[in-house]
Design a protein around this motif. Structure first.
Motif, PDB file in Angstrom:
ATOM      1  N   GLU A   1      -0.287  18.579  16.622  1.00  0.00           N
ATOM      2  CA  GLU A   1       0.473  17.510  17.405  1.00  0.00           C
ATOM      3  C   GLU A   1       2.209  17.759  16.729  1.00  0.00           C
ATOM      4  OE1 GLU A   1       1.237  13.409  19.324  1.00  0.00           O
ATOM      5  OE2 GLU A   1      -0.290  13.291  18.194  1.00  0.00           O
ATOM      6  N   MET A   2       3.027  18.435  18.010  1.00  0.00           N
ATOM      7  CA  MET A   2       4.593  18.995  18.545  1.00  0.00           C
ATOM      8  C   MET A   2       4.640  17.194  18.449  1.00  0.00           C
ATOM      9  SD  MET A   2       4.881  21.189  21.590  1.00  0.00           S
ATOM     10  CE  MET A   2       6.338  21.168  22.061  1.00  0.00           C
ATOM     11  N   ILE A   3       5.912  17.253  17.471  1.00  0.00           N
ATOM     12  CA  ILE A   3       6.801  16.194  16.625  1.00  0.00           C
ATOM     13  C   ILE A   3       7.743  15.944  17.613  1.00  0.00           C
ATOM     14  CG2 ILE A   3       7.668  14.613  15.168  1.00  0.00           C
ATOM     15  CD1 ILE A   3       5.688  16.082  13.020  1.00  0.00           C
ATOM     16  N   PRO A   4       8.652  15.366  18.129  1.00  0.00           N
ATOM     17  CA  PRO A   4       9.869  16.041  19.116  1.00  0.00           C
ATOM     18  C   PRO A   4      10.640  15.390  18.292  1.00  0.00           C
ATOM     19  CG  PRO A   4       8.807  13.241  19.863  1.00  0.00           C
ATOM     20  CD  PRO A   4       7.933  14.434  19.171  1.00  0.00           C
ATOM     21  N   LEU A   5      12.337  15.316  18.461  1.00  0.00           N
ATOM     22  CA  LEU A   5      13.398  15.046  17.371  1.00  0.00           C
ATOM     23  C   LEU A   5      13.179  13.115  17.653  1.00  0.00           C
ATOM     24  CD1 LEU A   5      15.794  18.239  17.275  1.00  0.00           C
ATOM     25  CD2 LEU A   5      14.956  16.813  15.834  1.00  0.00           C
ATOM     26  N   SER A   6      14.050  13.128  16.747  1.00  0.00           N
ATOM     27  CA  SER A   6      14.106  11.591  16.971  1.00  0.00           C
ATOM     28  C   SER A   6      15.400  11.490  17.255  1.00  0.00           C
ATOM     29  CB  SER A   6      14.440  11.388  15.935  1.00  0.00           C
ATOM     30  OG  SER A   6      15.983  10.499  15.095  1.00  0.00           O
TER      31      SER A   6
ATOM     32  N   TYR B   1      12.301  19.765  21.249  1.00  0.00           N
ATOM     33  CA  TYR B   1      11.473  20.188  20.059  1.00  0.00           C
ATOM     34  C   TYR B   1      11.641  21.173  19.387  1.00  0.00           C
ATOM     35  CZ  TYR B   1       7.803  16.460  22.008  1.00  0.00           C
ATOM     36  OH  TYR B   1       7.452  16.695  22.596  1.00  0.00           O
ATOM     37  N   VAL B   2      11.407  21.298  18.444  1.00  0.00           N
ATOM     38  CA  VAL B   2      11.973  22.838  17.199  1.00  0.00           C
ATOM     39  C   VAL B   2      10.400  23.381  16.816  1.00  0.00           C
ATOM     40  CG1 VAL B   2      13.518  23.370  15.063  1.00  0.00           C
ATOM     41  CG2 VAL B   2      13.630  21.213  16.134  1.00  0.00           C
TER      42      VAL B   2
ATOM     43  N   VAL C   1       4.481  33.141  23.280  1.00  0.00           N
ATOM     44  CA  VAL C   1       5.779  34.122  22.523  1.00  0.00           C
ATOM     45  C   VAL C   1       5.262  34.818  21.620  1.00  0.00           C
ATOM     46  CG1 VAL C   1       7.609  33.116  21.756  1.00  0.00           C
ATOM     47  CG2 VAL C   1       6.641  32.344  23.877  1.00  0.00           C
ATOM     48  N   GLN C   2       5.317  36.102  20.840  1.00  0.00           N
ATOM     49  CA  GLN C   2       4.915  36.540  19.518  1.00  0.00           C
ATOM     50  C   GLN C   2       6.711  36.859  18.705  1.00  0.00           C
ATOM     51  OE1 GLN C   2       5.176  40.771  21.191  1.00  0.00           O
ATOM     52  NE2 GLN C   2       2.908  40.290  21.648  1.00  0.00           N
ATOM     53  N   GLY C   3       6.142  36.377  17.472  1.00  0.00           N
ATOM     54  CA  GLY C   3       7.242  35.988  16.997  1.00  0.00           C
ATOM     55  C   GLY C   3       7.068  34.176  15.892  1.00  0.00           C
ATOM     56  N   LEU C   4       6.527  33.491  16.833  1.00  0.00           N
ATOM     57  CA  LEU C   4       6.989  32.514  16.536  1.00  0.00           C
ATOM     58  C   LEU C   4       6.149  31.705  15.525  1.00  0.00           C
ATOM     59  CD1 LEU C   4       7.096  29.186  17.242  1.00  0.00           C
ATOM     60  CD2 LEU C   4       5.146  29.045  18.888  1.00  0.00           C
ATOM     61  N   THR C   5       6.677  31.191  14.131  1.00  0.00           N
ATOM     62  CA  THR C   5       6.230  30.894  13.266  1.00  0.00           C
ATOM     63  C   THR C   5       5.441  29.777  12.975  1.00  0.00           C
ATOM     64  OG1 THR C   5       8.221  32.158  12.149  1.00  0.00           O
ATOM     65  CG2 THR C   5       6.437  30.868  10.445  1.00  0.00           C
ATOM     66  N   LYS C   6       6.394  28.537  13.068  1.00  0.00           N
ATOM     67  CA  LYS C   6       5.062  27.565  13.354  1.00  0.00           C
ATOM     68  C   LYS C   6       6.437  26.172  14.627  1.00  0.00           C
ATOM     69  CE  LYS C   6       6.643  25.553   9.131  1.00  0.00           C
ATOM     70  NZ  LYS C   6       6.584  24.565   8.183  1.00  0.00           N
ATOM     71  N   LEU C   7       5.550  25.490  15.077  1.00  0.00           N
ATOM     72  CA  LEU C   7       6.471  24.206  15.103  1.00  0.00           C
ATOM     73  C   LEU C   7       6.683  23.364  14.564  1.00  0.00           C
ATOM     74  CD1 LEU C   7       4.130  24.592  19.197  1.00  0.00           C
ATOM     75  CD2 LEU C   7       7.354  24.843  18.526  1.00  0.00           C
TER      76      LEU C   7
ATOM     77  N   TRP D   1       2.871  23.066  24.622  1.00  0.00           N
ATOM     78  CA  TRP D   1       2.049  24.104  23.277  1.00  0.00           C
ATOM     79  C   TRP D   1       0.948  25.379  23.456  1.00  0.00           C
ATOM     80  CZ3 TRP D   1       1.292  22.501  17.748  1.00  0.00           C
ATOM     81  CH2 TRP D   1       0.990  22.943  17.926  1.00  0.00           C
ATOM     82  N   TYR D   2       0.698  24.976  24.712  1.00  0.00           N
ATOM     83  CA  TYR D   2      -0.261  26.161  25.978  1.00  0.00           C
ATOM     84  C   TYR D   2       0.656  27.117  26.051  1.00  0.00           C
ATOM     85  CZ  TYR D   2      -3.283  28.680  28.529  1.00  0.00           C
ATOM     86  OH  TYR D   2      -4.324  29.635  29.286  1.00  0.00           O
TER      87      TYR D   2
END
Length: 169
Positions: free
Chosen positions: A87-92, A3-4, A75-81, A69-70
């Motif tokens: 719903e988090m999308i995994p890298l292909s 994930y990213v 984490v402070q400074g996370l902009t977005k997933l 996700w929870y």
């Protein structure tokens, strides 16, 4: 699954350290930043440097995306997933394979070497072997190749170290 998360450019290493410190190993198997090596002339001497491949992004490997996700709320400074409808999308698998092929398990892209064959450059060693078609531009003076790759749902411009020599006689 990989994930990213998107973070403020320049804070990648700080976010990576927070993830390692705050998130359980059972939830987050690995948190990393892909790098590339390049040669840069500083004060008249060539120096080997390691730079962030995708500024503004931190990668994570987990088998428990809901728990991650929870946990990421700490984490402070996370902009977005990278997600769709919350719903988090995994890298292909294709993107993971690309990253592993270029950066290996350590996720550090080594410098490629090439030679001139006529008016074209042929890559003879490094991660760009056989990938000449991905190269959009070569800066011979700065020893860099510019590539355009599909990543994170859009075209990303990345730069990799490339040393090109004249064709051997």
């Amino acid at each position: 699954m990989w994930y990213v998360m998107q973070v403020q450019t320049g804070s990648e290493e700080k976010i990576q350290l927070q993830c390692a410190r705050l998130i359980s190993d059972t939830v987050l198997h690995k948190c990393f930043i892909p790098y590339f090596k390049e040669q840069r002339k500083l004060h008249g001497e060539w120096k080997l440097l390691k730079k962030i491949l995708f500024p503004g992004y931190v990668f994570m490997i987990t088998d428990a995306p809901e728990d991650l996700w929870y946990e990421l709320k700490k984490v402070q400074g996370l902009t977005k997933l990278l997600s769709t409808d919350g719903e988090m999308i995994p890298l292909s698998g294709e993107k993971v394979e690309f990253l592993l092929r270029f950066g290996g398990e350590e996720q550090v892209v080594e410098i490629s070497k090439g030679i001139f064959e006529g008016s074209k450059v042929k890559i003879i060693s490094g991660p760009l072997v056989g990938k000449e078609g991905l190269i959009k531009k070569i800066d011979y003076h700065k020893r860099k190749a510019t590539l355009e790759v599909d990543m994170f749902g859009r075209k990303q411009v990345i730069r990799l170290g490339l040393e090109v020599q004249m064709e051997k006689a």
